[in-house]
Design a protein around this motif. Structure first.
Motif, short mmCIF file in Angstrom:
data_model
loop_
_atom_site.label_atom_id
_atom_site.label_comp_id
_atom_site.label_asym_id
_atom_site.label_seq_id
_atom_site.Cartn_x
_atom_site.Cartn_y
_atom_site.Cartn_z
N ILE A 411 -7.37 4.23 10.41
CA ILE A 411 -6.78 2.89 10.27
C ILE A 411 -7.87 1.86 10.47
N GLY A 412 -8.92 1.94 9.68
CA GLY A 412 -9.92 0.88 9.65
C GLY A 412 -11.12 1.09 10.54
N ILE A 413 -12.05 0.15 10.42
CA ILE A 413 -13.31 0.15 11.16
C ILE A 413 -13.22 -0.92 12.24
N VAL A 414 -13.85 -0.67 13.39
CA VAL A 414 -13.82 -1.63 14.49
C VAL A 414 -15.24 -2.08 14.81
N TYR A 415 -15.43 -3.40 14.95
CA TYR A 415 -16.71 -3.99 15.29
C TYR A 415 -16.59 -4.78 16.59
N LYS A 416 -17.68 -4.77 17.34
CA LYS A 416 -17.84 -5.71 18.44
C LYS A 416 -18.62 -6.90 17.88
N VAL A 417 -18.06 -8.09 17.98
CA VAL A 417 -18.66 -9.28 17.39
C VAL A 417 -19.02 -10.26 18.50
N GLN A 538 -12.19 -5.45 33.02
CA GLN A 538 -13.31 -5.66 33.92
C GLN A 538 -13.07 -5.05 35.29
N ASN A 539 -11.82 -5.13 35.78
CA ASN A 539 -11.48 -4.57 37.10
C ASN A 539 -10.62 -3.32 36.97
N MET A 540 -10.84 -2.58 35.88
CA MET A 540 -10.14 -1.32 35.62
C MET A 540 -8.64 -1.52 35.44
N GLU A 541 -8.21 -2.73 35.10
CA GLU A 541 -6.81 -2.93 34.79
C GLU A 541 -6.56 -2.39 33.38
N PRO A 542 -5.46 -1.64 33.17
CA PRO A 542 -5.19 -1.07 31.85
C PRO A 542 -4.60 -2.10 30.90
N LEU A 543 -5.00 -2.00 29.65
CA LEU A 543 -4.44 -2.87 28.61
C LEU A 543 -4.05 -2.00 27.41
N ILE A 544 -2.79 -2.06 27.05
CA ILE A 544 -2.26 -1.27 25.94
C ILE A 544 -2.70 -1.93 24.63
N SER A 545 -3.27 -1.14 23.74
CA SER A 545 -3.73 -1.68 22.46
C SER A 545 -3.04 -0.98 21.30
N ASP A 546 -3.22 -1.53 20.13
CA ASP A 546 -2.83 -0.91 18.85
C ASP A 546 -1.33 -0.87 18.59
N PHE A 547 -0.49 -1.53 19.40
CA PHE A 547 0.92 -1.50 19.06
C PHE A 547 1.15 -2.38 17.82
N GLY A 548 1.94 -1.87 16.90
CA GLY A 548 2.19 -2.56 15.63
C GLY A 548 1.09 -2.37 14.61
N LEU A 549 0.01 -1.65 14.98
CA LEU A 549 -1.14 -1.52 14.08
C LEU A 549 -0.80 -0.72 12.84
N CYS A 550 -0.05 0.35 13.01
CA CYS A 550 0.28 1.19 11.86
C CYS A 550 1.13 0.43 10.85
N ARG A 551 2.05 -0.35 11.35
CA ARG A 551 2.91 -1.17 10.48
C ARG A 551 2.06 -2.15 9.68
N ALA A 553 -1.13 -1.86 8.97
CA ALA A 553 -1.97 -1.11 8.03
C ALA A 553 -1.18 -0.70 6.80
N ASN A 554 0.07 -0.33 6.98
CA ASN A 554 0.90 0.04 5.84
C ASN A 554 1.12 -1.13 4.91
N ILE A 555 1.31 -2.31 5.47
CA ILE A 555 1.49 -3.50 4.65
C ILE A 555 0.19 -3.86 3.95
N ALA A 556 -0.92 -3.76 4.70
CA ALA A 556 -2.21 -4.19 4.16
C ALA A 556 -2.68 -3.30 3.03
N GLU A 557 -2.40 -2.01 3.13
CA GLU A 557 -2.88 -1.10 2.08
C GLU A 557 -1.93 0.06 1.96
N GLU A 558 -1.23 0.13 0.81
CA GLU A 558 -0.19 1.12 0.61
C GLU A 558 -0.72 2.54 0.80
#
Length: 723
Positions: A411-417, A538-551, A553-558
């Motif tokens: 589901i795509g490429i990730v960059y640090k900008v 930064q202080n080891m607090e967890p952050l949930i990522s990628d929710f809704g990403l698949c949806r 991606a499906n819209i962006a590219e069939e």
């Protein structure tokens, strides 16, 4: 004495000649500059009265020209303040005016609506007040009107129905009052998005609301004072329309039509006098006719306007899609030929994290035009949308920032900008294609962008074009939970997590999931929760990522639809090409562990994700953090998943020391806490979804557990780990 006077006269004549050389459009823009306060130092230095025109050899910043005429003025997120000058109405060719997310105040000057070519007027996120001028009806070419998040009052002008080309009407978060006229649906047949939420509107919802035949994004009338019944014509709207009538004063039975019922209870909550499915409120006897259908039995007896509009829309959509499809293919072939050499590495395959420093624009040059001037010329085909008032960068600044490859996944490429004197962000590319579904993409991404929680990664902005879709997130510095738990080849020395740090992470994940399930606007389901998409701050607090990403991606590219479905409906497809990674991953894109081991048993039978899926995935993560084992365990020639292994160990009467991660062996004094968390984990991975607890219940249990623990000891452990 005569000589100085002659010199002064000569000087004044020259000054006047310079001023006189600037055309009327230049004077109109300078009046805007003079009215503005607090613009960044040097930001409008390119606006000079010594130029012949704003469209000369040195284009004015924020100004787009075409054929020597100003067609767009776009200055957003710059903290500008002041009154809007009437002189902007003299820009006769102005098509787009975007002053989103500034601090302009006062009323809108009626002279602004003399700019009759306006197609897009975006003034959201300011402090404008007073009524919306009735002169807005003169903008017959208007397609986008966004006045949201201001302080406009009074009623919505009836003249607005004269803007028959309007596609997006966004007036939410104001103080508008009055009612909606019945002409709304009949006249605004091209409308694709309507958001009037968080106002003081009242009266009945117009019966012709079902004649929004082009609506394919949002119909949001929530948080107002609308009364009366739910219009039966709501069933005429398309299946993909997100409808929200919540928190009004609607009453009576909800029409029992399948299209209306499919909207779900969230579309109707907050209306105490509504009854009937999909709400769990019984109607009085006789009030609800189970055989009631709002559609006529004969399809030909539907209103002719709706049928005619739908037919025209289909013909127009097919024609436009064919033409644009041909143009898009030609454009992609041109870019493939032009950038063949650059594209050899542009997909990130084989790249090193220590590669040559390049800008984000260079990284994605296979898809976005290299020349920023060219990009400006076709800006009407692009959308860069900040989703947060704190976003202090624009598209140009993002594209010229240094970018470093973090990895590549299906589901795509990730960059640090990294921006000069600015924030560091993570940018995920979703690929190209699917331009016809922009409104659907926009609705989905802006809903996700509203989620703000300390245990959820924030989506700060997005960029959409025919060729490219980018999602801009906060950059999270300490990688992901999978790498932290198990290490990664090429990493710096591995540091095991102590139990207090693990407990802090466990509780934070539960808090974030409970928020998604219970308190987010759409009561989201993540659907693909794994340690690799739980990031550590930064202080080891967890952050949930990628929710809704698949949806998205499906819209962006069939073409990605099947790949995404595999993450939620069965065993994932194995890729023949190893996924690339780096030691500094934003997310564990090289994960070799199959995500299916985190999926609930019912996933292969039920296509629509449920919250109980997430509860099961969370339980597997807890077992992984307690045992230190991967989600799939090899015992000789036998393979079993972690849940099966834990059950087997317990059935054999094994002690806690046999289950516990060896790295936690020195913390057996915490055995009671660990046993309590193990009990929660086993409840979460129960085979029957109905017997699994809710995430809110899980978080409450963990909160009670940790309330008995010395919080300072936990923070000290975190500090040791992050030193």
């Amino acid at each position: 004495m005569v000589l100085p006077i002659v010199f002064l006269a000569f000087f004044l004549c020259n000054c006047l000649s310079f001023v006189a050389s600037l055309n009327d459009e230049g004077f109109a823009l300078l009046s805007f500059k003079q009215a503005v306060q607090n613009f960044p130092e040097g930001y409008l230095n390119s606006w000079k009265n010594s130029d012949d025109s704003p469209c000369g050899s040195y284009n004015w910043k924020g100004v787009t020209c075409r054929e020597g005429k100003v067609v767009a003025l776009s200055i957003s997120n710059q903290n500008l303040s002041g009154l809007l000058p009437p002189g902007l109405g003299k820009l006769s060719s102005l098509r787009r005016l975007n002053l989103r997310n500034n601090n302009f105040h006062g009323s809108l000057p009626f002279e602004l609506f003399n700019a009759s070519s306006l197609q897009s007027l975006v003034l959201s996120g300011n402090s404008f007040s007073g009524p919306v001028p009735t002169q807005i009806g003169t903008l017959t070419n208007l397609q986008v009107l966004d006045l949201s998040q201001n302080a406009f009052s009074g009623s919505i002008p009836s003249s607005l129905v004269q803007c028959k080309r309007l596609k997006a009407l966004v007036l939410n978060n104001n103080s508008l009052n009055g009612s909606l006229s019945d002409g709304f649906g009949t006249n605004l047949t091209t409308l694709q998005k309507l958001n009037l939420s968080f106002n003081n509107l009242s009266g009945l919802i117009p019966n012709d609301i079902g004649q929004f035949s082009s609506l394919n994004g949002t119909l949001d009338l929530s948080h107002n004072h609308f009364s009366g019944s739910v219009p039966a014509t709501l069933g005429y709207l398309g299946e993909k329309v997100f409808v929200d009538l919540s928190y009004n004063n609607l009453s009576g039975p909800i029409p029992q039509d399948s299209a209306v019922l499919s909207l779900g209870p969230s579309a109707f909550i907050g209306n105490p006098l509504l009854c009937g499915p999909p709400l769990k409120v019984l109607c009085p006897p006789g009030a609800l006719d189970p055989y009631y259908k709002p559609y006529p039995s004969d399809p030909s007896s539907k209103p002719k306007e709706v049928h005619h509009s739908s037919s025209c829309a289909v013909i127009a959509a097919v024609s436009i899609a064919t033409i644009v499809g041909i143009c898009t293919i030609g454009l992609l072939l041109y870019h493939k030929y032009k950038n063949a050499c650059a594209c050899k590495w542009g997909d990130g395959v084989g790249s090193s994290p220590f590669e040559e420093k390049l800008t984000l624009r260079q990284k994605i040059s296979c898809f976005i035009k290299n020349d920023l001037e060219t990009l400006s010329e076709v800006m009407e085909q692009y959308e860069f949308v900040p989703l947060d008032s704190q976003v202090d960068f624009d598209l140009e600044r993002l594209l010229i920032a240094s970018a470093f490859l973090l990895g590549k996944s299906r589901i795509g490429i990730v960059y640090k900008v990294v921006m000069n004197n600015g924030p560091t962000v993570a940018v995920r590319r979703l690929g190209h294609g699917g331009w016809q579904r922009f409104k659907e993409f926009q609705t989905e991404v802006e809903a996700i962008g509203k989620i703000r929680h300390p245990n959820i990664v924030s989506l700060r902005a997005y960029f959409w074009s025919v060729e490219e879709k980018l999602l801009i997130y906060d950059y999270i510095p300490n990688g992901d939970l999978a790498t932290t738990l198990h290490g990664n080849a090429g990493m710096l020395p591995y540091r095991p997590l102590s139990w207090p740090v693990r407990l802090r992470i466990i509780k934070g994940i539960a808090r974030g999931l409970a928020f998604l399930h219970e308190f987010s606007p759409r009561k989201y389901v993540h659907g693909d929760l794994r340690p690799s998409n739980i990031l550590l701050g930064q202080n080891m607090e967890p952050l949930i990522s990628d929710f809704g990403l698949c949806r998205l991606a499906n819209i962006a590219e069939e073409s990605q639809a099947a790949q995404c479905e595999q993450t939620t409906t069965g065993t994932p497809k194995r890729s023949s090409t190893p996924e690339q990674s780096s030691p500094f991953e934003f997310t564990a894109i090289n994960a070799t562990l199959s995500r299916s081991y985190y999926q609930a048993p019912e996933v292969s039978k039920v296509r629509k994700p449920t919250q109980k899926w997430d509860v099961y995935s969370y339980g597997v993560i807890l077992l992984e953090m307690i045992s230190g084992k991967p989600p799939m365990i090899q015992i000789g020639s036998l393979e079993m998943n972690l849940v099966q292994w834990i059950h087997l160990m317990l059935e054999d009467g094994k002690l806690m020391i046999d289950i516990l991660d060896p790295l936690l062996a020195r913390e057996l004094n915490k055995e009671d806490e660990i046993a309590a968390v193990l009990k929660i984990a086993l409840a979460c991975v129960c085979k029957s979804p109905d017997k699994r607890p809710s995430m809110r219940h899980v978080f409450d249990s963990l909160d009670r557990l940790t309330s008995c623990i010395n919080q300072q000891d936990m923070l000290d452990e975190v500090a040791k780990f992050t030193q």
